[in-house]
Write an enzyme that holds these catalytic residues in place. Structure first.
Site, PDB file in Angstrom:
ATOM      1  CD  GLU B  49       0.331  -1.407   3.184  1.00  0.00           C
ATOM      2  OE1 GLU B  49       0.603  -1.804   4.321  1.00  0.00           O
ATOM      3  OE2 GLU B  49       0.673  -0.293   2.738  1.00  0.00           O
ATOM      4  CG  ASP B  60       2.632  -3.804  12.436  1.00  0.00           C
ATOM      5  OD1 ASP B  60       2.492  -2.773  11.752  1.00  0.00           O
ATOM      6  OD2 ASP B  60       2.701  -4.941  11.956  1.00  0.00           O
TER       7      ASP B  60
END
Lengths: 401, 259
Positions: B49, B60
């Site tokens: 990824e 995040d």
């Protein structure tokens, strides 16, 4: 324009709006939408909301005929919608009281919110104290430094203020961090979004709670003038006072609507907050809307003398109203806003917030161009007490002997 | 067949669990990308990824935020990333999945993005702020044969998981925590049951991610799903020059099987 029915079922205003959020939040915003829809039809909820709006916040606010400004402009009759007279000094609390009541209705005990200058933070902390909700406010490190008094105010009201050092340490980073906190604590926490921003249903909820401004204005104006105003002016950061003022007039095509963004140091410099004029459509904080961004899609910093307008995006409904030309969007520089603040203080004995001073500045220009006998309403969204220090530091202060 | 779908099928037919590491493109400079990808491929990763740095990454945690900031400070753009991947595609065999926020892709332009992804051999995309309700705008990606990976979370109802898995491509990304990315000491007790529920409903493999950071986490998690995604820990290891720990994590995913 015929009947205005924005947004659609999925929370889109034309192409704008939507729900661009992590999947973890979908359950919460779906629940919020359901509870909000119920509350609209719930007479008990409406009664409670009205009780606090009148008894606690001090509504309705006057629609004040500003004779001195009218004389000065020499054109349209100028009326000021006095949102500065609300408890906590601005329109922000119209929304926070509504959302705090929704929080209770959802059975949640904790509230989070972002704040830039601290106005929305104070308005949130205030209603949380009133309704006994735990309150956490996210505020950029840089803003905390600039707005020490408001930080103390929030703490005095029992809120916990969390300093956000990520990114540029300003409002957009405070929103990011509040969203992150919400993702992790979504089951017992409600996020009181402070403007007509964020994922659906926030832009609708905030608009509806703020539309008390426009509804009152419409009735008050017609009581005095027996007509609709010819033009309305409001300032725009995220766009909540403007949306609340405009919404009840959207179908009244004869009423010209003007949204005033912050041009900061000027639109030809990088230091401004004019998302509608200089930005392009993109996704920020859960909605598709006009955003200040570079070619690579990185969000850029906004700048304005007024912290409340210092945000690099503008609500999805404003984005839609710009594209459909229902509202005319324009901008006013720091310097012009400052001059308007001084002018209104001296002419009317009202110190307006720097945010609202943008609307005053443009409103005066507009009134001059309008025929005598026409009517112009300016939304005076907040009072300037919070800005006195900023203004003093720029104007040099003590002019007395 | 899509390269990622194929890799996952091969993994399954070998009786193995999948392991997908996340790295931030441009963290440490884009010139480092090729060696990182080759290292991960050799260590046994099923796919990689590749994060697109964004100024406002709301899903995040601190580690990936910092990696994004470092990457942006290096001047990384999505254009540069796709150019670099195109340039090195002959040397890298494992499928590459781009992970980026909706705005990065919209600013690029959907059509141009899709074309450049095809050119670079990108197998899939993960957009963490794109729930199924908003997918339509991104349909050109799917039409081009690039899989758009969907996420389910602990707060997704059974009804919603059914909806999400129904049109799933590639794999289902099952988020294992209520929260953002980043390493954690422990997971809630409900995890196994949640993963099994998702697996029962999903026609495609189910990979778990968010918060997985130790070989033990990996071993425990893969018992209830088809593989894991590890992000923050991989970034920390590359940052600290502890590549051996990355190999250990990947190996932990292989242990369960064929016993």
């Amino acid at each position: 324009m015929s009947t205005y029915t924005q947004p659609d079922q999925t929370g889109h205003f034309g192409a704008y709006g939507g729900r661009f959020v992590p999947e973890t939040l979908m359950a919460a915003i779906t629940e919020l939408e359901e509870v909000y829809e119920q509350s609209k039809k719930d007479p008990e909820f409406q009664k409670q909301l009205n009780y606090y709006l009148t008894q606690y916040i001090g509504r309705e606010t006057p629609l004040y005929f500003s004779e001195n400004l009218t004389k000065l402009a020499g054109g349209a009759d100028i009326y000021l919608k006095r949102e500065d007279l609300n408890h906590t000094g601005a329109h922000k609390i119209n929304n926070t009281i509504g959302q705090a009541l929704l929080t209770q209705k959802m059975g949640k005990k904790k509230v989070i919110a972002e704040t830039g200058a601290g106005q929305h933070g104070v308005a949130t902390a205030t209603v949380c104290a009133l309704l006994k909700l735990e309150c956490i406010i996210f505020m950029g490190e840089e803003d905390i430094r600039r707005q020490k008094l408001n930080v103390f105010r929030m703490e005095l009201l029992g809120a916990k203020v969390i300093s956000v050092s990520q990114g540029s340490g300003t409002l957009k980073d405070a929103v990011n961090e509040a969203l992150r906190y919400w993702v992790a604590n979504v089951e017992d926490t409600h996020y009181i979004m402070g403007s007509v921003l964020g994922p659906h249903p926030f832009p609708v909820i905030v608009r509806d709670f703020q539309s008390v401004i426009g509804k009152e204005t419409k009735r008050q104006y017609s009581e005095v003038v027996h007509a609709l105003p010819d033009a309305i002016v409001a300032c725009i950061g995220g766009g909540s006072n403007a949306m609340g003022m405009f919404y009840p007039f959207i179908e009244d095509e004869t009423v010209k609507l003007y949204g005033v963004e912050a041009a900061g140091h000027g639109l030809d410099t990088p230091l401004h907050a004019s998302s509608l004029t200089k930005g392009k459509p993109g996704v920020l904080h859960g909605a598709f809307m006009y955003v200040l961004q570079n070619e690579d899609g990185q969000i850029q910093e906004a700048h304005s003398i007024s912290a409340g307008l210092d945000y690099p995006g503008v609500g999805p409904e404003h984005s839609f109203l710009k594209d459909t030309n229902r509202v005319t969007y324009t901008s006013v520089t720091d310097q012009e806003a400052l001059e308007a603040l001084v002018l209104l203080s001296k002419e009317e004995g009202i110190i307006p917030a720097l945010e609202s001073s943008h609307a005053i500045s443009y409103g005066l220009k507009l009134a001059k161009e309008m025929e005598k006998g026409t009517g112009l309403v300016i939304c005076l969204s907040g009072r300037g007490d919070k800005d006195v220090e900023t203004v003093q530091s720029i104007l040099g202060g003590s002019e007395h002997e | 067949m899509n390269k990622l779908t194929k890799a996952l099928q091969e993994c399954e037919s070998r009786g193995e669990k999948a392991f997908i590491p996340y790295i931030m493109a441009g963290d440490g400079g884009l010139e480092r990308l090729k060696s990182q990808l080759i290292f991960l491929e050799k260590s046994g990763a099923t796919a990689v990824e590749l994060g697109i740095p964004f100024s406002d990454p709301v899903a995040d945690g601190p580690v990936i935020q910092q990696a994004g900031i470092r990457s942006l400070e290096n001047g990384t753009t999505l254009k540069d990333i796709l150019k670099k991947v195109t340039e090195i595609k002959g040397d890298v065999n494992i499928p590459i999945i781009l992970m980026g926020y909706a705005n990065s892709i919209m600013a690029y332009g959907l059509k141009e993005f899709t074309e450049d992804c095809l050119q670079a051999g990108i197998a899939g995309c993960i957009i963490p702020d794109l729930p199924i309700e908003e997918e339509a705008v991104f349909s050109t990606i799917k039409t081009a044969g690039i899989v758009l990976i969907r996420l389910v979370t602990l707060t997704s109802s059974r009804e919603r998981i059914t909806q999400i898995t129904a049109g799933a491509e590639g794999f289902i990304y099952a988020v294992t925590v209520k929260g953002i990315t980043g390493t954690r000491d422990a997971f809630g007790g409900e995890l196994g049951g949640y993963l099994k529920q998702v697996k029962d409903l999903s026609p495609v493999p189910v990979l778990a991610g968010f918060g997985i950071s130790t070989p033990d986490h990996v071993r425990n998690t893969v018992q209830s799903c088809d593989g894991v995604i590890v992000g923050s820990k991989i970034i920390e290891c590359f940052e600290a020059g502890k590549e051996n720990q990355i190999s250990e994590l990947i190996q932990a995913s292989k242990e369960l099987v064929q016993k």
